[in-house]
Design a protein around this motif. Structure first.
Motif, PDB file in Angstrom:
ATOM      1  N   ILE A  87      -7.772  -3.298  -1.339  1.00  0.00           N
ATOM      2  CA  ILE A  87      -7.045  -4.532  -0.973  1.00  0.00           C
ATOM      3  C   ILE A  87      -7.916  -5.744  -1.301  1.00  0.00           C
ATOM      4  O   ILE A  87      -7.454  -6.717  -1.903  1.00  0.00           O
ATOM      5  CB  ILE A  87      -6.657  -4.509   0.524  1.00  0.00           C
ATOM      6  CG1 ILE A  87      -5.610  -3.418   0.767  1.00  0.00           C
ATOM      7  CG2 ILE A  87      -6.127  -5.878   0.974  1.00  0.00           C
ATOM      8  CD1 ILE A  87      -5.363  -3.099   2.246  1.00  0.00           C
TER       9      ILE A  87
ATOM     10  N   ILE B 150       0.575  -6.921   4.818  1.00  0.00           N
ATOM     11  CA  ILE B 150       0.484  -5.548   4.294  1.00  0.00           C
ATOM     12  C   ILE B 150       1.806  -4.820   4.521  1.00  0.00           C
ATOM     13  O   ILE B 150       2.303  -4.722   5.649  1.00  0.00           O
ATOM     14  CB  ILE B 150      -0.664  -4.771   4.988  1.00  0.00           C
ATOM     15  CG1 ILE B 150      -2.011  -5.471   4.799  1.00  0.00           C
ATOM     16  CG2 ILE B 150      -0.704  -3.320   4.484  1.00  0.00           C
ATOM     17  CD1 ILE B 150      -2.510  -5.576   3.365  1.00  0.00           C
TER      18      ILE B 150
ATOM     19  N   TYR C 131      -9.353   2.225   0.926  1.00  0.00           N
ATOM     20  CA  TYR C 131      -8.133   1.406   1.084  1.00  0.00           C
ATOM     21  C   TYR C 131      -8.468  -0.075   1.291  1.00  0.00           C
ATOM     22  O   TYR C 131      -7.989  -0.920   0.515  1.00  0.00           O
ATOM     23  CB  TYR C 131      -7.260   1.947   2.220  1.00  0.00           C
ATOM     24  CG  TYR C 131      -6.453   3.180   1.863  1.00  0.00           C
ATOM     25  CD1 TYR C 131      -5.109   3.081   1.489  1.00  0.00           C
ATOM     26  CD2 TYR C 131      -7.014   4.454   1.903  1.00  0.00           C
ATOM     27  CE1 TYR C 131      -4.363   4.207   1.168  1.00  0.00           C
ATOM     28  CE2 TYR C 131      -6.281   5.586   1.583  1.00  0.00           C
ATOM     29  CZ  TYR C 131      -4.956   5.457   1.219  1.00  0.00           C
ATOM     30  OH  TYR C 131      -4.216   6.573   0.894  1.00  0.00           O
ATOM     31  N   PRO C 132      -9.286  -0.431   2.317  1.00  0.00           N
ATOM     32  CA  PRO C 132      -9.624  -1.856   2.437  1.00  0.00           C
ATOM     33  C   PRO C 132     -10.385  -2.392   1.232  1.00  0.00           C
ATOM     34  O   PRO C 132     -10.203  -3.558   0.844  1.00  0.00           O
ATOM     35  CB  PRO C 132     -10.466  -1.940   3.722  1.00  0.00           C
ATOM     36  CG  PRO C 132     -10.741  -0.545   4.141  1.00  0.00           C
ATOM     37  CD  PRO C 132      -9.763   0.342   3.473  1.00  0.00           C
TER      38      PRO C 132
ATOM     39  N   CYS D  65      -5.849  -1.015   6.873  1.00  0.00           N
ATOM     40  CA  CYS D  65      -5.269  -1.907   5.854  1.00  0.00           C
ATOM     41  C   CYS D  65      -4.784  -3.199   6.501  1.00  0.00           C
ATOM     42  O   CYS D  65      -4.984  -4.291   5.954  1.00  0.00           O
ATOM     43  CB  CYS D  65      -4.108  -1.210   5.141  1.00  0.00           C
ATOM     44  SG  CYS D  65      -4.653   0.138   4.080  1.00  0.00           S
TER      45      CYS D  65
ATOM     46  N   VAL E 169       0.885  -1.177   0.000  1.00  0.00           N
ATOM     47  CA  VAL E 169       0.000   0.000   0.000  1.00  0.00           C
ATOM     48  C   VAL E 169       0.919   1.221   0.000  1.00  0.00           C
ATOM     49  O   VAL E 169       1.647   1.468   0.966  1.00  0.00           O
ATOM     50  CB  VAL E 169      -0.943   0.018   1.217  1.00  0.00           C
ATOM     51  CG1 VAL E 169      -1.866   1.231   1.154  1.00  0.00           C
ATOM     52  CG2 VAL E 169      -1.761  -1.276   1.281  1.00  0.00           C
TER      53      VAL E 169
END
Ligand code: DQA
Length: 151
Positions: free
Chosen positions: A141, A46, A137-138, A35, A6
């Protein structure tokens, strides 16, 4: 355990205090924790980084390309900040390193100033997420994990 990088570009270290009406009040450390929680949920490691320097970001993209080629990394979630709108060098790095990138923006860049409407990264990104706030962000992912699982 496979890894997701990230990557955060210029000024994202100021999250929490920078234009909270646009970017919210959560800090980059809060985002990192979100994250890591999503990584734990998906059994992904991560690697979370931020730099204000274009060359550093390019080096990290190259490194990610090597890790993807080695099969140890799924790809990169990348909020390049303002470099999104200016950096042909980052476009070339993503293309050259052959790394799956999810381009991410906290804000909906298309609802903002015209200079934020063009992205040099979108043509070389697997997917783009914008406007979900830091929840993007999540989501990014999870999206990367889905794309990898579908291969
Ligand atoms: C940003 C949008 C960019 O236009 C801006 O320069 C940033 C943050 C976002 O996350 O919404 O620094 O990428």
């Amino acid at each position: 355990m496979k890894k997701v990088l990230v990557l955060n570009g210029p000024n994202l270290n100021l999250l929490g205090t920078r234009e909270p009406a646009v970017y919210g009040s959560q800090t980059l450390a809060d985002v990192e924790q979100m994250c890591r929680d999503e990584g734990a949920r998906l059994s992904l490691a991560i690697d979370f980084r931020q730099s204000n320097h274009e060359g550093q970001l390019i080096d990290w993209i190259h490194e990610a390309g090597r890790e993807c080629a080695a099969g140890t990394m799924l790809g990169v979630v990348f909020n390049a900040g303002a470099l999104t709108h200016t950096s042909i060098a980052l476009h070339d790095a993503i293309k050259g390193a052959n790394v799956p990138v999810i381009e991410l923006h906290i804000s909906n860049v298309h609802a903002r100033e015209p200079f934020r409407h063009h992205s040099w990264l979108s043509p070389v990104a697997k997917a783009v997420i914008a406007g979900f706030g830091v929840h993007g962000y999540p989501l990014a992912i999870a999206g990367l994990a889905k794309i990898a699982a579908a291969k």
